[in-house]
Design a protein around this motif. Structure first.
Motif, mmCIF file in Angstrom:
data_model
loop_
_atom_site.group_PDB
_atom_site.id
_atom_site.type_symbol
_atom_site.label_atom_id
_atom_site.label_comp_id
_atom_site.label_asym_id
_atom_site.label_seq_id
_atom_site.Cartn_x
_atom_site.Cartn_y
_atom_site.Cartn_z
ATOM 1 N N ILE A 35 12.474 24.493 30.253
ATOM 2 C CA ILE A 35 12.490 24.289 31.468
ATOM 3 C C ILE A 35 13.769 24.581 32.117
ATOM 4 N N PHE A 37 15.741 24.004 34.778
ATOM 5 C CA PHE A 37 15.849 22.946 35.797
ATOM 6 C C PHE A 37 16.878 23.608 36.715
ATOM 7 N N VAL A 104 17.655 21.849 27.154
ATOM 8 C CA VAL A 104 17.024 21.064 28.341
ATOM 9 C C VAL A 104 18.007 20.272 29.124
ATOM 10 N N LEU A 108 19.788 20.614 32.842
ATOM 11 C CA LEU A 108 19.735 19.496 33.814
ATOM 12 C C LEU A 108 21.246 19.590 34.380
ATOM 13 N N GLY A 109 22.239 19.807 33.344
ATOM 14 C CA GLY A 109 23.709 19.824 34.014
ATOM 15 C C GLY A 109 23.974 21.087 34.790
ATOM 16 N N ALA A 110 23.402 22.133 34.383
ATOM 17 C CA ALA A 110 23.643 23.259 35.445
ATOM 18 C C ALA A 110 23.097 23.043 36.703
ATOM 19 N N GLY B 286 27.582 17.513 35.649
ATOM 20 C CA GLY B 286 26.965 18.611 35.398
ATOM 21 C C GLY B 286 27.783 19.417 34.362
ATOM 22 N N ILE B 290 26.792 20.240 30.286
ATOM 23 C CA ILE B 290 26.686 21.740 29.709
ATOM 24 C C ILE B 290 27.672 21.823 28.712
#
Lengths: 301, 321
Positions: A35, A37, A104, A108-110, B286, B290
């Motif tokens: 997914i 995000f 995933v 979400l972090g991106a 964020g 990553i």
């Protein structure tokens, strides 16, 4: 009855936008089972970059509204496609061999990263698109006044979807994408460069998402850095509704969800409009997780 | 020997920590209180995400239900807020059973999307003043402070001891749970669901139980939050709240109790030290998420591998852990 048809056109226009975004989700999910995000934030970025290009280059003044907007759309597609490919390179490619859920979390972090980048660059307030680029007139069809904008949005998204459908079904690259979605290992054995397929998916999906962002800006006139989240979640719902990984499914699911939402807002309750899509999401996952057009696939052990 | 030393170190650290309100000003005590609440939330989410491996991105919904239960029953019926702690846990738990029952079998990323949807539906319901009791977008105000034997918990210093006592109890209970039959079963199904089921672990039951216990604890954290703020509104329970809890669990080291505490300190506390970069806080999160997934998937303080020593009589080195 008049109300019904007006809501129907509205639903179709919004549904077209959902479908464009949903295609990006479904293509990535089809090939990588991930997914993405961050896709919703590429959509937002498309809206913002569109606004910047529109105001800084005065395209519509020089080329007229039609060609100006077309050129603008292509520029947004190109830029967002590059960002999409970069996103894959930085956040997803190092995680190809990791457990799926790591990717995933990275997605979400991106998403958080991109959304806040947009906020820091453009500010947290609503930004307004200039008026009068798309005609504000309405045309009469069978005694109904249908705003031109809706038709333009619907036609644009349909056109883009047809182009994509042709690309996926008829070209060699499209066949490679479909093959990699079915079985990556077998595709590799057939001499398909899976890494190139993934790159292609991350170019085409975000490009469509970027155009969807531009359309939202032109249709509603104002954009916000958090808007991608709502659209993204609804578009993902649309992708699941049609059967995730299935490209025609995403198109059907998007249009259907747009219409369901418009009808729900008109006849049930406007205050609960946003909850309708999420209810559809939960119901479809409980009762038919493979979606309307999806095939039943057994869980691999 | 080492065991004794650990106990001494932990006790000393606790004494030092407990004396902090005497040295810090009110503002920093309040920051520590926020960290405490997020620690409790992260510990509860850790059970679901870290131990059972279920991706829950809607934990704020349970937190909200606890907080609203406390607020509605306290302002409407005058029930003391401290007495409502079990009630808050109960409503959040019941809600968890209702929503988790049909969706618990979904695979990782699908579950993730559904929990986001549930969190949003709860928030929209609160804004729309569902059943006419949630006060709409303005929320509920005038929630009473907790009081125990006539002593009212008022100042941030009082709340420091209240919140961190609760956090301490949570740590102890969850530590016991982690090493129980229940905790081992959860870890087993996280690592390999099919194998766990094959060995007779009732996976659906354990997954649901983990969800419910986590939700109950988040509901009680909601009660504490409501009594601390005395005013609550749907704004406090957005998707980003869920993401924040999730980020604490993932970055701290999922499955590890010290990781949760460290994560809460880093994610809630650290931005307070760099106030001027407050806007960039989420940006850094964020990027950190990553980077963490690429370079250190298990988090900053990952859970230790379970170790079992061989019986003494065997005389061999117990190297196999």
């Amino acid at each position: 009855m008049e109300q019904f048809f007006l809501q129907l056109t509205n639903g179709l226009a919004v549904g077209g936008i959902y479908a464009l975004i949903a295609l990006g989700y479904t293509m990535v999910y089809g090939v990588l089972k991930l997914i993405n995000f961050a896709h919703s934030d590429l959509f937002t970025l498309g809206a913002y970059l569109g606004l910047t290009l529109l105001t800084s280059m005065a395209l519509t003044d020089r080329l007229g509204p039609f060609w100006g907007t077309v050129l603008l759309a292509f520029m947004v597609m190109l830029l967002i496609a590059i960002v999409g490919a970069l996103l894959d390179r930085v956040a997803y490619r190092p995680l190809r061999q990791s457990p799926r859920l790591s990717a995933v979390v990275s997605a979400l972090g991106a998403s958080i990263f991109l959304q806040n980048t947009v906020m820091l660059v453009y500010g947290a307030r609503f930004q307004v698109y200039p008026q009068g680029i798309l005609p504000s007139t309405a045309i009469r069809v069978m005694g109904l006044d249908i705003p031109m904008v809706r038709l333009i949005v619907l036609c644009t998204s349909t056109l883009m979807m047809l182009a994509l459908f042709f690309f996926i079904q008829k070209t060699k690259t499209g066949t490679a994408i479909r093959a990699a979605a079915i079985d990556q290992g077998a595709a590799r054995l057939m001499g398909i460069d899976v890494n190139r397929v993934i790159l292609m998916v991350f170019l085409v999906g975000p490009a469509l998402g970027g155009v969807a962002g531009l359309l939202v800006g032109l249709y509603y006139g104002q954009i916000n850095f958090t808007m991608g989240w709502g659209y993204g979640l609804k578009a993902f719902t649309a992708a699941i509704l049609g059967g995730i990984g299935n490209i025609p499914g995403a198109m059907v699911g998007g249009i259907l969800l747009g219409v369901i939402e418009a009808m729900g807002a008109a006849y049930l309750s406007i205050a609960w409009k946003d909850a309708i899509a999420f209810c559809v999401l939960i119901l479809i996952l409980i009762f038919r997780p493979t979606g309307l057009l999806g095939e039943r696939v057994a869980e691999k052990v | 020997m080492t065991n004794q030393r650990t106990i001494i170190t932990i006790s000393l650290a606790n004494v030092v920590f407990a004396s902090l309100p005497f040295f810090l000003n009110t503002y920093w005590v309040d920051v520590l209180n926020s960290i405490g609440i997020y620690s409790i939330l992260a510990l509860s989410l850790n059970l679901i995400v870290g131990h059972a491996g279920l991706f829950n991105l809607g934990h704020a919904a349970f937190y909200a239900i606890g907080a609203y239960t406390a607020a509605i029953l306290n302002t409407g019926y005058g029930i003391p807020i401290l007495a409502l702690l079990p009630a808050c846990g109960f409503t959040a738990g019941v809600f968890a059973v209702l929503i988790a029952r049909p969706i618990i079998h979904l695979r990782g990323d699908y579950l993730c999307i559904v929990t986001i949807g549930v969190g949003e539906i709860v928030r929209i319901a609160l804004i729309n003043d569902v059943f006419g009791v949630t006060g709409g977008a303005n929320g509920i105000f005038g929630i009473a402070r907790p009081s125990l034997f006539g002593f009212s918990v008022r100042s941030p210093q009082h709340f420091f001891y209240y919140i961190w006592t609760f956090a301490g109890i949570t740590v102890c209970l969850f530590h016991l749970l982690e090493n129980s039959r229940f905790g081992r079963a959860l870890n087993y199904l996280r690592e390999d669901e099919v194998a766990a089921e094959g060995s007779g672990v009732d996976t659906a039951h354990y997954k649901l139980a983990a969800f419910v216990v986590g939700a109950v604890w988040a509901g009680m954290a909601g009660n504490i939050y409501a009594s601390k703020m005395t005013i609550i509104s749907p704004e406090s329970f957005t998707f980003w709240e869920s993401v924040l809890m999730f980020a604490i669990v993932i970055l701290g080291g999922s499955g590890s109790i010290p990781g949760m505490l460290l994560g809460a300190f880093l994610i809630v506390g650290l931005p307070e030290l760099f106030r001027e970069f407050a806007n960039a806080r989420m940006l850094v999160f964020g990027a950190a998420m990553i980077a963490m997934m690429i370079f250190r998937t298990q988090g900053i303080l990952p859970a230790k591998q379970r170790r079992y020593s061989l019986p003494e009589s065997s005389g061999e080195e117990s190297g196999t852990g």
